[in-house]
Scaffold this motif. Structure first.
Motif, PDB file in Angstrom:
ATOM      1  N   ASP A   1      46.970  24.468  40.490  1.00 53.73           N
ATOM      2  CA  ASP A   1      48.325  24.613  39.950  1.00 53.73           C
ATOM      3  C   ASP A   1      48.311  24.605  38.423  1.00 53.73           C
ATOM      4  N   LYS A   2      47.480  23.749  37.851  1.00 53.30           N
ATOM      5  CA  LYS A   2      47.355  23.694  36.389  1.00 53.30           C
ATOM      6  C   LYS A   2      46.828  25.019  35.846  1.00 53.30           C
ATOM      7  N   ILE A   3      45.825  25.569  36.503  1.00 51.02           N
ATOM      8  CA  ILE A   3      45.238  26.841  36.083  1.00 51.02           C
ATOM      9  C   ILE A   3      46.260  27.962  36.235  1.00 51.02           C
ATOM     10  N   LYS A   4      46.960  27.973  37.353  1.00 51.22           N
ATOM     11  CA  LYS A   4      47.934  29.040  37.610  1.00 51.22           C
ATOM     12  C   LYS A   4      49.135  28.969  36.674  1.00 51.22           C
ATOM     13  N   SER A   5      49.424  27.787  36.140  1.00 46.44           N
ATOM     14  CA  SER A   5      50.554  27.657  35.225  1.00 46.44           C
ATOM     15  C   SER A   5      50.245  28.224  33.841  1.00 46.44           C
ATOM     16  N   SER A   6      48.965  28.333  33.498  1.00 49.10           N
ATOM     17  CA  SER A   6      48.578  28.918  32.213  1.00 49.10           C
ATOM     18  C   SER A   6      47.245  29.659  32.347  1.00 49.10           C
ATOM     19  N   PRO A   7      47.218  30.736  33.118  1.00 49.43           N
ATOM     20  CA  PRO A   7      45.957  31.445  33.388  1.00 49.43           C
ATOM     21  C   PRO A   7      45.306  32.066  32.142  1.00 49.43           C
ATOM     22  N   LYS A   8      46.067  32.277  31.088  1.00 51.05           N
ATOM     23  CA  LYS A   8      45.500  32.855  29.861  1.00 51.05           C
ATOM     24  C   LYS A   8      44.516  31.906  29.184  1.00 51.05           C
ATOM     25  N   ARG A   9      44.512  30.641  29.591  1.00 50.83           N
ATOM     26  CA  ARG A   9      43.593  29.652  29.010  1.00 50.83           C
ATOM     27  C   ARG A   9      42.251  29.603  29.742  1.00 50.83           C
ATOM     28  N   TYR A  10      42.106  30.426  30.805  1.00 55.24           N
ATOM     29  CA  TYR A  10      40.923  30.361  31.657  1.00 55.24           C
ATOM     30  C   TYR A  10      40.324  31.741  31.894  1.00 55.24           C
ATOM     31  N   LYS A  11      39.137  31.740  32.494  1.00 55.46           N
ATOM     32  CA  LYS A  11      38.488  32.970  32.939  1.00 55.46           C
ATOM     33  C   LYS A  11      37.610  32.622  34.132  1.00 55.46           C
ATOM     34  N   VAL A  12      37.213  33.655  34.894  1.00 60.60           N
ATOM     35  CA  VAL A  12      36.419  33.465  36.107  1.00 60.60           C
ATOM     36  C   VAL A  12      35.018  34.019  35.883  1.00 60.60           C
ATOM     37  N   CYS A  13      34.016  33.207  36.201  1.00 61.09           N
ATOM     38  CA  CYS A  13      32.631  33.656  36.103  1.00 61.09           C
ATOM     39  C   CYS A  13      32.386  34.733  37.162  1.00 61.09           C
ATOM     40  N   GLU A  14      31.850  35.864  36.746  1.00 63.69           N
ATOM     41  CA  GLU A  14      31.587  36.955  37.678  1.00 63.69           C
ATOM     42  C   GLU A  14      30.356  36.703  38.540  1.00 63.69           C
ATOM     43  N   CYS A  15      29.564  35.717  38.185  1.00 63.59           N
ATOM     44  CA  CYS A  15      28.357  35.424  38.963  1.00 63.59           C
ATOM     45  C   CYS A  15      28.637  34.413  40.080  1.00 63.59           C
ATOM     46  N   CYS A  16      29.216  33.259  39.723  1.00 64.61           N
ATOM     47  CA  CYS A  16      29.391  32.204  40.723  1.00 64.61           C
ATOM     48  C   CYS A  16      30.847  31.956  41.124  1.00 64.61           C
ATOM     49  N   GLY A  17      31.797  32.543  40.407  1.00 65.36           N
ATOM     50  CA  GLY A  17      33.201  32.382  40.760  1.00 65.36           C
ATOM     51  C   GLY A  17      33.864  31.139  40.205  1.00 65.36           C
ATOM     52  N   SER A  18      33.171  30.395  39.364  1.00 59.86           N
ATOM     53  CA  SER A  18      33.773  29.215  38.754  1.00 59.86           C
ATOM     54  C   SER A  18      34.866  29.620  37.787  1.00 59.86           C
ATOM     55  N   ILE A  19      35.863  28.777  37.659  1.00 57.25           N
ATOM     56  CA  ILE A  19      36.906  28.983  36.664  1.00 57.25           C
ATOM     57  C   ILE A  19      36.593  28.061  35.498  1.00 57.25           C
ATOM     58  N   VAL A  20      36.510  28.638  34.305  1.00 57.73           N
ATOM     59  CA  VAL A  20      36.167  27.883  33.105  1.00 57.73           C
ATOM     60  C   VAL A  20      37.199  28.153  32.017  1.00 57.73           C
TER      61      VAL A  20
ATOM     62  N   ARG B   1      38.724  29.440  28.597  1.00 57.79           N
ATOM     63  CA  ARG B   1      38.537  30.727  27.912  1.00 57.79           C
ATOM     64  C   ARG B   1      37.523  30.605  26.773  1.00 57.79           C
ATOM     65  N   LYS B   2      37.433  29.440  26.119  1.00 50.59           N
ATOM     66  CA  LYS B   2      36.546  29.266  24.967  1.00 50.59           C
ATOM     67  C   LYS B   2      35.061  29.171  25.338  1.00 50.59           C
ATOM     68  N   VAL B   3      34.751  28.987  26.617  1.00 51.29           N
ATOM     69  CA  VAL B   3      33.363  28.854  27.069  1.00 51.29           C
ATOM     70  C   VAL B   3      32.649  30.202  26.981  1.00 51.29           C
TER      71      VAL B   3
ATOM     72  N   PRO C   1      28.868  26.877  32.761  1.00 47.27           N
ATOM     73  CA  PRO C   1      28.098  25.641  32.886  1.00 47.27           C
ATOM     74  C   PRO C   1      27.449  25.460  34.255  1.00 47.27           C
ATOM     75  N   ASN C   2      27.882  26.224  35.245  1.00 47.35           N
ATOM     76  CA  ASN C   2      27.321  26.085  36.590  1.00 47.35           C
ATOM     77  C   ASN C   2      26.132  26.989  36.843  1.00 47.35           C
ATOM     78  N   CYS C   3      26.169  28.221  36.313  1.00 49.36           N
ATOM     79  CA  CYS C   3      25.094  29.165  36.642  1.00 49.36           C
ATOM     80  C   CYS C   3      24.466  29.844  35.421  1.00 49.36           C
ATOM     81  N   ASN C   4      24.951  29.520  34.233  1.00 42.61           N
ATOM     82  CA  ASN C   4      24.436  30.069  32.978  1.00 42.61           C
ATOM     83  C   ASN C   4      24.701  31.559  32.789  1.00 42.61           C
ATOM     84  N   ALA C   5      25.626  32.113  33.553  1.00 42.69           N
ATOM     85  CA  ALA C   5      25.995  33.523  33.383  1.00 42.69           C
ATOM     86  C   ALA C   5      26.885  33.666  32.149  1.00 42.69           C
ATOM     87  N   TYR C   6      27.013  34.891  31.681  1.00 40.26           N
ATOM     88  CA  TYR C   6      27.829  35.136  30.492  1.00 40.26           C
ATOM     89  C   TYR C   6      28.836  36.271  30.702  1.00 40.26           C
TER      90      TYR C   6
END
Length: 76
Positions: free
Chosen positions: A14-33, A35-37, A41-46
């Motif tokens: 719910d926190k992520i969905k309330s401000s999705p512009k602050r986040y992004k999704v890793c295309e390798c493992c699907g983690s939500i991190v 935006r500044k990352v 941190p989970n799979c070292n993808a970029y």
């Protein structure tokens, strides 16, 4: 998974969905991190998806199931 753990995941989604512009999704493992990352941190993808719809979709998916990622504490 306990009800409290599921509730925590739903609250995080719910926190992520309330401000999705602050986040992004890793295309390798699907983690939500944050935006500044630069490196996941989970799979070292970029490679990340910044699309709002994808972030919301992934947040809903992660909130509905148990975590599958290996946490750093699992190595200790």
């Amino acid at each position: 998974m306990s009800d409290s753990a599921l509730d925590e995941r739903k609250a995080a989604a719910d926190k992520i969905k309330s401000s999705p512009k602050r986040y992004k999704v890793c295309e390798c493992c699907g983690s939500i991190v944050a935006r500044k990352v630069d490196i996941c941190p989970n799979c070292n993808a970029y490679r990340f998806t910044h699309e709002t719809e994808e972030i919301i979709k992934q947040a809903d998916l992660l909130a509905s199931r148990e975590p599958l990622s290996i946490d750093f504490s699992d190595y200790e």
